[in-house]
Design a protein around this motif. Structure first.
Motif, PDB file in Angstrom:
ATOM      1  N   MET A  54      50.552  46.566  44.268  1.00  0.00           N
ATOM      2  CA  MET A  54      50.334  47.992  44.047  1.00  0.00           C
ATOM      3  C   MET A  54      50.503  48.818  45.322  1.00  0.00           C
ATOM      4  SD  MET A  54      47.080  49.785  42.234  1.00  0.00           S
ATOM      5  CE  MET A  54      46.861  48.467  41.053  1.00  0.00           C
ATOM      6  N   HIS A  55      50.176  48.202  46.469  1.00  0.00           N
ATOM      7  CA  HIS A  55      50.222  48.973  47.703  1.00  0.00           C
ATOM      8  C   HIS A  55      51.251  48.442  48.693  1.00  0.00           C
ATOM      9  CE1 HIS A  55      46.933  51.337  46.379  1.00  0.00           C
ATOM     10  NE2 HIS A  55      46.177  50.285  46.223  1.00  0.00           N
ATOM     11  N   GLY A  56      52.265  47.739  48.179  1.00  0.00           N
ATOM     12  CA  GLY A  56      53.331  47.283  49.060  1.00  0.00           C
ATOM     13  C   GLY A  56      52.948  46.115  49.943  1.00  0.00           C
ATOM     14  N   ILE A  90      44.145  58.972  49.429  1.00  0.00           N
ATOM     15  CA  ILE A  90      43.008  59.310  48.569  1.00  0.00           C
ATOM     16  C   ILE A  90      43.399  58.914  47.148  1.00  0.00           C
ATOM     17  CG2 ILE A  90      41.512  61.154  47.728  1.00  0.00           C
ATOM     18  CD1 ILE A  90      42.246  62.682  50.308  1.00  0.00           C
ATOM     19  N   HIS A  91      42.570  58.070  46.545  1.00  0.00           N
ATOM     20  CA  HIS A  91      42.895  57.516  45.232  1.00  0.00           C
ATOM     21  C   HIS A  91      41.849  57.850  44.188  1.00  0.00           C
ATOM     22  CE1 HIS A  91      45.743  53.947  46.420  1.00  0.00           C
ATOM     23  NE2 HIS A  91      46.222  55.120  46.751  1.00  0.00           N
ATOM     24  N   GLU A  92      42.292  57.796  42.945  1.00  0.00           N
ATOM     25  CA  GLU A  92      41.365  57.873  41.829  1.00  0.00           C
ATOM     26  C   GLU A  92      41.632  56.688  40.913  1.00  0.00           C
ATOM     27  OE1 GLU A  92      41.766  61.276  39.258  1.00  0.00           O
ATOM     28  OE2 GLU A  92      39.729  61.005  38.488  1.00  0.00           O
ATOM     29  N   SER A 101      43.509  51.190  36.568  1.00  0.00           N
ATOM     30  CA  SER A 101      44.596  51.432  37.519  1.00  0.00           C
ATOM     31  C   SER A 101      44.172  52.535  38.473  1.00  0.00           C
ATOM     32  CB  SER A 101      45.866  51.849  36.781  1.00  0.00           C
ATOM     33  OG  SER A 101      45.679  53.106  36.172  1.00  0.00           O
ATOM     34  N   MET A 102      44.896  52.672  39.558  1.00  0.00           N
ATOM     35  CA  MET A 102      44.554  53.768  40.451  1.00  0.00           C
ATOM     36  C   MET A 102      45.810  54.462  40.946  1.00  0.00           C
ATOM     37  SD  MET A 102      43.098  51.766  43.729  1.00  0.00           S
ATOM     38  CE  MET A 102      43.658  50.146  44.157  1.00  0.00           C
ATOM     39  N   ALA A 103      45.631  55.721  41.276  1.00  0.00           N
ATOM     40  CA  ALA A 103      46.769  56.527  41.699  1.00  0.00           C
ATOM     41  C   ALA A 103      46.342  57.452  42.819  1.00  0.00           C
ATOM     42  CB  ALA A 103      47.291  57.332  40.521  1.00  0.00           C
ATOM     43  N   TYR A 123      36.822  57.986  42.492  1.00  0.00           N
ATOM     44  CA  TYR A 123      37.542  58.389  43.702  1.00  0.00           C
ATOM     45  C   TYR A 123      37.203  57.449  44.858  1.00  0.00           C
ATOM     46  CZ  TYR A 123      38.727  62.964  41.705  1.00  0.00           C
ATOM     47  OH  TYR A 123      39.241  63.979  40.944  1.00  0.00           O
ATOM     48  N   HIS A 124      38.190  57.185  45.693  1.00  0.00           N
ATOM     49  CA  HIS A 124      37.935  56.393  46.897  1.00  0.00           C
ATOM     50  C   HIS A 124      39.009  56.669  47.930  1.00  0.00           C
ATOM     51  CE1 HIS A 124      40.450  53.988  44.178  1.00  0.00           C
ATOM     52  NE2 HIS A 124      41.036  53.514  45.261  1.00  0.00           N
ATOM     53  N   ILE A 125      38.722  56.269  49.145  1.00  0.00           N
ATOM     54  CA  ILE A 125      39.711  56.348  50.210  1.00  0.00           C
ATOM     55  C   ILE A 125      40.293  54.955  50.360  1.00  0.00           C
ATOM     56  CG2 ILE A 125      40.028  56.685  52.690  1.00  0.00           C
ATOM     57  CD1 ILE A 125      37.666  58.769  52.400  1.00  0.00           C
ATOM     58  N   MET A 126      41.604  54.858  50.195  1.00  0.00           N
ATOM     59  CA  MET A 126      42.258  53.557  50.213  1.00  0.00           C
ATOM     60  C   MET A 126      42.843  53.288  51.585  1.00  0.00           C
ATOM     61  SD  MET A 126      42.773  51.690  47.372  1.00  0.00           S
ATOM     62  CE  MET A 126      42.616  49.959  47.732  1.00  0.00           C
ATOM     63  N   LEU A 127      42.386  52.201  52.192  1.00  0.00           N
ATOM     64  CA  LEU A 127      42.943  51.766  53.470  1.00  0.00           C
ATOM     65  C   LEU A 127      44.008  50.717  53.151  1.00  0.00           C
ATOM     66  CD1 LEU A 127      39.625  51.341  55.483  1.00  0.00           C
ATOM     67  CD2 LEU A 127      41.083  53.355  55.355  1.00  0.00           C
TER      68      LEU A 127
END
Ligand SMILES: [Cu+2]
Length: 161
Positions: A54-56, A90-92, A101-103, A123-127
């Motif tokens: 999902m995040h490469g 910034i994801h939800e 799922s998140m976007a 909501y979250h901050i995705m590292l």
């Protein structure tokens, strides 16, 4: 005996889940009417970057907190950055047809005299692309950027999931 321990663990989780975030003490940092409470980032091990997923690829984790706005003007969390990760978004998280799922979102509204909760499942901050393993007890510095309040640097402790 085992059962009792298990039950008390379950109770701890239930109590933790029910505890109102607003009652959890003092803001760790405050600026221009924006206050940050209870920040934490989920511990994460390193993972080989396969370029897939999902995040490469690479290791990812989420950061969570309660953001309060004590001002009379609405604000918005528009971006975040950290030395600890190659990219920060910034994801939800949402449920669609029973699949989680998140976007990425363009921002999180922090209403005047209101708050926004960044929490698992929301909501979250995705590292993304962690530069090192994050273990409980470590600290990650995350810079939050608000539309009105500007940049706020937050010291975020690492906790177990
Ligand atoms: Cu995410």
């Amino acid at each position: 005996m085992k059962k009792a321990v298990l039950l008390s663990l379950v109770l701890v989780f239930i109590l933790a889940a029910c505890a109102p975030a607003a009652d959890s003490g003092e803001a760790v940092v405050a600026k221009s009417g924006i206050e940050i409470y209870d920040p934490w980032v989920r511990a994460a091990a390193m993972k080989e970057d396969t370029g897939e997923g999902m995040h490469g690829g690479g290791a990812v984790t989420g950061a969570f907190m309660l953001i309060k706005n004590t001002g009379s003007q609405a604000d918005m969390l528009v971006s975040a950055s950290s030395e600890a990760a190659a990219d920060v978004q910034i994801h939800e998280t949402s449920m669609q047809d029973g699949v989680m799922s998140m976007a990425e979102v363009s921002g999180i509204d922090i209403p005047a005299a209101g708050m926004a909760e960044l929490q698992p499942g929301g909501y979250h901050i995705m590292l993304i692309g962690l530069k090192q393993e994050l273990k409980a007890g470590d600290t990650v510095m995350i810079t939050l950027v608000f539309k009105n309040a500007g940049e706020i640097l937050v010291q975020v402790p690492v906790n177990m999931p």
